[in-house]
Design a protein around this motif. Structure first.
Motif, PDB file in Angstrom:
ATOM      1  N   LEU A  31       0.761  -0.950   0.168  1.00  5.40           N
ATOM      2  CA  LEU A  31       0.198   0.005   0.033  1.00  5.40           C
ATOM      3  C   LEU A  31       0.357   1.573  -0.065  1.00  5.40           C
ATOM      4  O   LEU A  31       2.248   1.180   0.497  1.00  5.40           O
ATOM      5  N   ASN A  32       0.187   2.174  -0.599  1.00  3.08           N
ATOM      6  CA  ASN A  32       1.121   3.575  -1.157  1.00  3.08           C
ATOM      7  C   ASN A  32      -0.205   4.712  -0.710  1.00  3.08           C
ATOM      8  O   ASN A  32      -1.196   4.689  -0.905  1.00  3.08           O
ATOM      9  N   ALA A  33       1.037   5.872  -0.940  1.00  3.17           N
ATOM     10  CA  ALA A  33       0.117   7.123  -1.484  1.00  3.17           C
ATOM     11  C   ALA A  33      -0.383   6.685  -2.403  1.00  3.17           C
ATOM     12  O   ALA A  33      -1.905   7.398  -2.585  1.00  3.17           O
ATOM     13  N   ALA A  47      -2.395  13.637  -1.410  1.00  2.33           N
ATOM     14  CA  ALA A  47      -2.279  11.654   0.332  1.00  2.33           C
ATOM     15  C   ALA A  47      -0.859  11.595   0.283  1.00  2.33           C
ATOM     16  O   ALA A  47      -0.897  11.282   1.470  1.00  2.33           O
ATOM     17  N   LYS A  48       0.271  12.441  -0.267  1.00  2.00           N
ATOM     18  CA  LYS A  48       1.236  11.917   0.117  1.00  2.00           C
ATOM     19  C   LYS A  48       1.498  12.894   1.402  1.00  2.00           C
ATOM     20  O   LYS A  48       2.250  12.683   2.596  1.00  2.00           O
ATOM     21  N   LYS A  49       1.456  14.350   1.719  1.00  2.00           N
ATOM     22  CA  LYS A  49       1.451  15.129   3.079  1.00  2.00           C
ATOM     23  C   LYS A  49       1.572  14.191   3.753  1.00  2.00           C
ATOM     24  O   LYS A  49       1.453  14.237   5.346  1.00  2.00           O
ATOM     25  N   LEU A  50      -0.236  13.656   3.392  1.00  2.00           N
ATOM     26  CA  LEU A  50      -0.925  13.092   4.785  1.00  2.00           C
ATOM     27  C   LEU A  50      -0.883  12.060   5.539  1.00  2.00           C
ATOM     28  O   LEU A  50       0.213  11.261   6.447  1.00  2.00           O
ATOM     29  N   VAL A  51       0.014  11.123   4.521  1.00  2.00           N
ATOM     30  CA  VAL A  51       0.879   9.447   4.724  1.00  2.00           C
ATOM     31  C   VAL A  51       2.015  10.101   5.516  1.00  2.00           C
ATOM     32  O   VAL A  51       2.305   9.400   6.291  1.00  2.00           O
ATOM     33  N   SER A  52       2.762  11.199   5.004  1.00  2.00           N
ATOM     34  CA  SER A  52       4.023  11.882   5.878  1.00  2.00           C
ATOM     35  C   SER A  52       3.835  12.406   7.404  1.00  2.00           C
ATOM     36  O   SER A  52       4.571  11.456   8.583  1.00  2.00           O
ATOM     37  N   GLU A  61       2.890   2.893   9.968  1.00  2.49           N
ATOM     38  CA  GLU A  61       4.766   1.839   9.495  1.00  2.49           C
ATOM     39  C   GLU A  61       5.145   2.569   7.760  1.00  2.49           C
ATOM     40  O   GLU A  61       4.278   1.911   7.151  1.00  2.49           O
ATOM     41  N   SER A  62       6.113   2.980   7.333  1.00  2.00           N
ATOM     42  CA  SER A  62       6.739   3.115   7.001  1.00  2.00           C
ATOM     43  C   SER A  62       7.664   2.218   6.237  1.00  2.00           C
ATOM     44  O   SER A  62       8.608   1.688   7.143  1.00  2.00           O
ATOM     45  N   GLY A  68       8.725  -1.620  -0.503  1.00  7.63           N
ATOM     46  CA  GLY A  68       8.427  -1.054   0.488  1.00  7.63           C
ATOM     47  C   GLY A  68       6.612  -0.964   0.102  1.00  7.63           C
ATOM     48  O   GLY A  68       5.880  -0.151  -0.844  1.00  7.63           O
ATOM     49  N   GLY A  69       6.416   0.751   1.163  1.00  2.66           N
ATOM     50  CA  GLY A  69       5.153   0.522   1.670  1.00  2.66           C
ATOM     51  C   GLY A  69       4.690   1.267   2.313  1.00  2.66           C
ATOM     52  O   GLY A  69       5.354   1.064   3.661  1.00  2.66           O
ATOM     53  N   ILE A  70       3.347   1.547   2.797  1.00  3.24           N
ATOM     54  CA  ILE A  70       2.783   1.721   4.253  1.00  3.24           C
ATOM     55  C   ILE A  70       1.795   0.858   4.714  1.00  3.24           C
ATOM     56  O   ILE A  70       1.307   0.150   4.260  1.00  3.24           O
TER      57      ILE A  70
END
Length: 173
Positions: A31-33, A47-52, A61-62, A68-70
């Motif tokens: 899963l990713n942004a 989405a990227k900003k919020l995932v960060s 967890e990233s 990789g992913g979240i």
């Protein structure tokens, strides 16, 4: 009182991530942004900003690099709506004087209302704390979509209308 668009979108992204927990995550890949953005309609930069932010707050967890992913950092039942909102907005406070250490109000020394705001603030926080991510993600499929009025916005910070409704328990549909 109104949630910012970013806080609302954070709840939407976390709810979508919850639906990818466990075996489903392995079957669909990491899963990713980008995947969350596509699934929810939240613009990719937002989405990227919020995932960060959600990762920094310990809710995701990233893992970087190839493969990789979240993923959720805790089980969905142990993540509350209050946790998500505070990750984006900071401490929940109905007024600034209810935030510990904040003394920017000119009326603070003689204010007779300040002691009562704490009760209101704790009540709101408790209500948000009582709603788990698991309960938000266990809604019927027909009620999961968010309708963005201006999907072309670049960062999600602009005002946009989000169509939501509440069920009889006050849970967002």
């Amino acid at each position: 009182m109104r949630l910012s668009n970013l806080a609302d979108y954070a709840v939407v992204l976390m709810s979508a991530a919850t639906r990818h927990c466990g075996a489903a995550l392995l079957a669909e890949g990491k899963l990713n942004a980008t995947k969350l953005s596509q699934e929810t309609g939240v613009p990719l930069p937002t989405a990227k900003k919020l995932v960060s932010r959600l990762t920094a707050a310990g809710l995701f967890e990233s893992t970087r690099g190839i493969g990789g992913g979240i993923r959720l950092a805790r089980p969905p039942a142990s993540i509350s709506l209050a946790d998500i909102i505070e990750a984006v907005e900071g401490p929940l406070a109905i007024t600034s004087c209810t935030i510990d250490g904040n003394h920017d109000c000119l009326l603070e020394t003689g204010c007779t209302v300040k002691p009562h705001w704490g009760v209101v603030n704790r009540t709101i926080r408790q209500a948000l704390n009582d709603v788990s991510l698991a309960s938000l993600s266990d809604l019927p499929t027909t009620h999961r979509s968010h309708h963005l009025s201006r999907p072309g916005s670049r960062d999600g910070d602009s005002k946009r209308s989000v169509s939501t409704s509440l069920d009889t328990n006050g849970i967002m549909l």
